[in-house]
Design an enzyme around this catalytic site. Sequence first.
Site, PDB file in Angstrom:
ATOM      1  N   HIS A 161     -19.146 -13.023  21.623  1.00 45.36           N
ATOM      2  CA  HIS A 161     -19.454 -11.675  22.147  1.00 45.36           C
ATOM      3  C   HIS A 161     -18.312 -11.132  23.014  1.00 45.36           C
ATOM      4  CE1 HIS A 161     -23.697 -12.750  21.167  1.00 45.36           C
ATOM      5  NE2 HIS A 161     -23.330 -13.923  21.672  1.00 45.36           N
ATOM      6  N   SER A 282       6.426   4.407  24.685  1.00 44.30           N
ATOM      7  CA  SER A 282       5.764   5.702  24.788  1.00 44.30           C
ATOM      8  C   SER A 282       6.805   6.741  25.156  1.00 44.30           C
ATOM      9  CB  SER A 282       4.682   5.638  25.866  1.00 44.30           C
ATOM     10  OG  SER A 282       4.411   6.929  26.357  1.00 44.30           O
ATOM     11  N   LYS A 288       5.184   1.608  29.066  1.00 45.67           N
ATOM     12  CA  LYS A 288       4.367   1.218  27.915  1.00 45.67           C
ATOM     13  C   LYS A 288       5.130   0.427  26.852  1.00 45.67           C
ATOM     14  CE  LYS A 288       0.582   2.206  26.900  1.00 45.67           C
ATOM     15  NZ  LYS A 288       0.004   3.493  26.483  1.00 45.67           N
ATOM     16  N   GLU A 295      -2.051  -2.318  15.359  1.00 47.19           N
ATOM     17  CA  GLU A 295      -3.039  -1.252  15.165  1.00 47.19           C
ATOM     18  C   GLU A 295      -3.007  -0.723  13.732  1.00 47.19           C
ATOM     19  OE1 GLU A 295      -3.092   1.467  18.884  1.00 47.19           O
ATOM     20  OE2 GLU A 295      -1.199   0.410  18.913  1.00 47.19           O
TER      21      GLU A 295
END
Length: 463
Positions: A161, A282, A288, A295
């Site tokens: 979980h 970024s 970043k 992704e």
Amino acid sequence: MSNDTSNQMWGGRFSAGVDAIMEAINASIDYDKRMAAQDIEGSRAHAAMLAAAGIVTDSDAEAMREGLLTVLSEIEGGTFEFSAALEDIHMNVEARLKALIGAPAGRLHTGRSRNDQVATDFRLWVRDQMDAAIEGLEALQRAFLGQAEAGADWVMPGFTHLQTAQPVTWGHHMMAYVEMLGRDVSRFRDARARMNECPLGAAALAGTSFPIDRDMTADALGFDRPAANSLDAVSDRDFALEFLSCASICAMHLSRFSEELVIWSSAQFRFVTLSDSFSTGSSIMPQKKNPDAAELIRAKIGRIFGANVALMTVMKGLPLAYSKDMQEDKEQTFDAADNLMLALAAMEGMVRDMSANRESLAAAAGNGFSTATDLADWCVRVLNMPFREAHHVTGSLVAMAEEKGCDLPDLSLAEMQKVNGEITGDVFSVLTVENSVASRTSYGGTAPGEVRKQIARWKEKLV
Ligand code: ARG
């Protein structure tokens, strides 16, 4: 009699050319040109067989086979002019062959049809993709194996979980993916073995009256045998569906690891640092470093599984044998294959180059009372408590630690004995994460010794 505007392949039956819209919806050449090499390989095998069976002369077959090689080199060299009016790769190649060698080209289509031709080409193409997928998967398995070897005994939290459950080892987690990818490999192998039957010679749907030798063409094209039913041979695309199903399951595995990488590379987790070469920055936030490749791989399952659903939907209502609907089998299969190969390569690079942060993993391993099960097991083993009671005692100790804002090993013996008077100092030996993982020696368990055994087994398999 054909005129200038009617199709040169079936102009005998038609007097007028086709509408531009008809040509646009009908033509598949923009994408099926990707099967040029397979088409030419199939035609060369067919020509050789026609000669061996005495259906065409040796010299005609030789002219066809040579001419086809010229066509191939024109296509590979980028000088070939594809024509949408010629609809597909099969007719583009044949028309060019006619221009190159003249009359003998007209004999190539003896005893075959575009229906068995396209079924053969597409099988050959999909078979190559299965081989490429297997190769990509094995490279990725080696990358995971490298990670597993480097940190076979590094401790980290195991989750259920996405809540800390029990400590595991980094090596164990990496090897979980080696197992998954191993099943992906075997799925592609199974599908490959099943699909490796040659449709060539099934002709339009009924076979042919020419004395062709289907074993000879099957053999020349690396198939195990000719397909045994001509209707089936030209009209099923289950081999492509199996490829897409295998690809979907594989992409699902890649997507799950991508999700882990996204989580693990966050500032909150810091379990791994991805290499600069597989991250992006970024344009506005200088700090970043984004896991874009992960992704994108996570998203690829969408189009791959989409292709699977699309083809299943194309096929499901078609009466035997060939229907033009089947032309819609290729584009999405090509796209799915391209994206699967890209995802496998990108993931291999990411896994190979990433570095696991041993300290962050270890620090997190003890969080969330991850050794609570060890404590309960200790009560069962040493105090001979029924497991349900041990679960209850441990639950009370966890609540006590939570209240105090400390971890289980930080409770004193006196505090523990308030919950159960029989507990002894020996209990502390099972509360460290190192001892916890070391104790999980059951077959397939997370103990470093077990993990190393699995690493050794896979290393032998993957050489
Ligand atoms: N371009 C067609 C396809 O991809 C080739 C087969 C055409 N056969 C036919 N009977 N029209 O399916």
